[in-house]
Scaffold this motif. Structure first.
Motif, PDB file in Angstrom:
ATOM      1  N   GLU A  61      46.868  28.834  45.064  1.00  0.00           N
ATOM      2  CA  GLU A  61      48.055  27.982  45.026  1.00  0.00           C
ATOM      3  C   GLU A  61      47.699  26.735  44.235  1.00  0.00           C
ATOM      4  OE1 GLU A  61      49.188  27.147  49.026  1.00  0.00           O
ATOM      5  OE2 GLU A  61      49.773  29.208  49.439  1.00  0.00           O
ATOM      6  N   MET A  62      48.564  26.381  43.292  1.00  0.00           N
ATOM      7  CA  MET A  62      48.350  25.208  42.460  1.00  0.00           C
ATOM      8  C   MET A  62      49.413  24.186  42.810  1.00  0.00           C
ATOM      9  SD  MET A  62      47.918  25.197  38.344  1.00  0.00           S
ATOM     10  CE  MET A  62      49.545  24.838  37.771  1.00  0.00           C
ATOM     11  N   ASP A  63      49.002  22.941  43.003  1.00  0.00           N
ATOM     12  CA  ASP A  63      49.941  21.887  43.387  1.00  0.00           C
ATOM     13  C   ASP A  63      49.606  20.631  42.588  1.00  0.00           C
ATOM     14  OD1 ASP A  63      51.992  20.603  44.708  1.00  0.00           O
ATOM     15  OD2 ASP A  63      51.023  20.594  46.659  1.00  0.00           O
ATOM     16  N   TYR A  64      50.530  19.679  42.587  1.00  0.00           N
ATOM     17  CA  TYR A  64      50.296  18.392  41.939  1.00  0.00           C
ATOM     18  C   TYR A  64      50.291  17.336  43.027  1.00  0.00           C
ATOM     19  CZ  TYR A  64      50.417  14.751  38.400  1.00  0.00           C
ATOM     20  OH  TYR A  64      50.102  13.686  37.602  1.00  0.00           O
ATOM     21  N   LYS A  65      49.196  16.599  43.138  1.00  0.00           N
ATOM     22  CA  LYS A  65      49.004  15.633  44.213  1.00  0.00           C
ATOM     23  C   LYS A  65      48.961  14.222  43.638  1.00  0.00           C
ATOM     24  CE  LYS A  65      45.453  14.336  47.523  1.00  0.00           C
ATOM     25  NZ  LYS A  65      44.101  14.655  47.995  1.00  0.00           N
ATOM     26  N   THR A  66      49.710  13.318  44.258  1.00  0.00           N
ATOM     27  CA  THR A  66      49.707  11.919  43.856  1.00  0.00           C
ATOM     28  C   THR A  66      49.348  11.071  45.064  1.00  0.00           C
ATOM     29  OG1 THR A  66      51.469  12.353  42.258  1.00  0.00           O
ATOM     30  CG2 THR A  66      51.104  10.061  42.861  1.00  0.00           C
ATOM     31  N   ASP A  67      48.371  10.183  44.904  1.00  0.00           N
ATOM     32  CA  ASP A  67      48.061   9.222  45.956  1.00  0.00           C
ATOM     33  C   ASP A  67      47.868   7.852  45.311  1.00  0.00           C
ATOM     34  OD1 ASP A  67      45.400   9.146  44.989  1.00  0.00           O
ATOM     35  OD2 ASP A  67      44.736  10.660  46.424  1.00  0.00           O
ATOM     36  N   LYS A  68      47.395   6.883  46.062  1.00  0.00           N
ATOM     37  CA  LYS A  68      47.294   5.514  45.550  1.00  0.00           C
ATOM     38  C   LYS A  68      46.359   5.371  44.351  1.00  0.00           C
ATOM     39  CE  LYS A  68      48.395   3.186  49.852  1.00  0.00           C
ATOM     40  NZ  LYS A  68      47.953   2.223  50.862  1.00  0.00           N
ATOM     41  N   LEU A  69      45.311   6.197  44.295  1.00  0.00           N
ATOM     42  CA  LEU A  69      44.311   6.022  43.246  1.00  0.00           C
ATOM     43  C   LEU A  69      44.330   7.079  42.151  1.00  0.00           C
ATOM     44  CD1 LEU A  69      41.306   4.992  45.510  1.00  0.00           C
ATOM     45  CD2 LEU A  69      42.827   3.499  44.203  1.00  0.00           C
ATOM     46  N   SER A  70      45.072   8.162  42.356  1.00  0.00           N
ATOM     47  CA  SER A  70      45.037   9.214  41.338  1.00  0.00           C
ATOM     48  C   SER A  70      46.264  10.114  41.417  1.00  0.00           C
ATOM     49  CB  SER A  70      43.774  10.069  41.506  1.00  0.00           C
ATOM     50  OG  SER A  70      43.834  10.796  42.716  1.00  0.00           O
ATOM     51  N   ALA A  71      46.446  10.882  40.366  1.00  0.00           N
ATOM     52  CA  ALA A  71      47.454  11.936  40.311  1.00  0.00           C
ATOM     53  C   ALA A  71      46.783  13.101  39.602  1.00  0.00           C
ATOM     54  CB  ALA A  71      48.687  11.474  39.545  1.00  0.00           C
ATOM     55  N   GLN A  72      46.794  14.289  40.235  1.00  0.00           N
ATOM     56  CA  GLN A  72      46.066  15.411  39.662  1.00  0.00           C
ATOM     57  C   GLN A  72      46.587  16.740  40.181  1.00  0.00           C
ATOM     58  OE1 GLN A  72      42.012  15.037  40.975  1.00  0.00           O
ATOM     59  NE2 GLN A  72      42.585  14.802  43.103  1.00  0.00           N
ATOM     60  N   PHE A  73      46.262  17.797  39.427  1.00  0.00           N
ATOM     61  CA  PHE A  73      46.531  19.145  39.889  1.00  0.00           C
ATOM     62  C   PHE A  73      45.442  19.527  40.877  1.00  0.00           C
ATOM     63  CE2 PHE A  73      49.041  19.236  36.021  1.00  0.00           C
ATOM     64  CZ  PHE A  73      50.179  19.901  36.464  1.00  0.00           C
ATOM     65  N   VAL A  74      45.842  20.249  41.924  1.00  0.00           N
ATOM     66  CA  VAL A  74      44.915  20.690  42.958  1.00  0.00           C
ATOM     67  C   VAL A  74      45.019  22.201  43.065  1.00  0.00           C
ATOM     68  CG1 VAL A  74      44.341  20.541  45.414  1.00  0.00           C
ATOM     69  CG2 VAL A  74      45.202  18.530  44.217  1.00  0.00           C
TER      70      VAL A  74
END
Length: 104
Positions: A61-74
């Motif tokens: 499963e591929m997802d896109y994660k955004t948090d306070k310090l980064s944004a990336q595919f997971v």
């Protein structure tokens, strides 16, 4: 992709050898599908899977994660056996050939 300077058909996902854990995921825009690419479409996005990576990515499963310090595919990959401390590379065992067969 909507903001890209050129028109792309989708995103090609694969794996490459390298890193301290042995492999890393790759992603790039794809202008066209290659004849042997596995094509998956979901939520308006076309993902082209490199044929050399299919057995390593089955069930992923591929997802896109955004948090306070980064944004990336997971990548949540059931075939992944470990990852390096920095998160840049992984160890992946290919899925057994039986995983490709349909079950009754």
């Amino acid at each position: 992709m909507a903001n890209a300077e050129r028109s792309y058909e989708g995103v090609r996902v694969g794996i490459k050898n390298g890193g301290c854990a042995g492999m890393s995921y790759t992603m790039e825009y794809a202008e066209a599908a290659n004849p042997l690419d596995e094509v998956v479409e979901d939520k308006g996005v076309k993902v082209l899977i490199d044929p050399k990576a299919v057995l390593f990515l089955l069930g992923t499963e591929m997802d896109y994660k955004t948090d306070k310090l980064s944004a990336q595919f997971v990548f949540n990959n059931p075939n992944q056996t470990s990852a390096c401390g920095c998160g840049e590379s992984v160890a992946i065992t290919p899925a057994a050939n039986g995983a490709l067969e349909a079950t009754n």
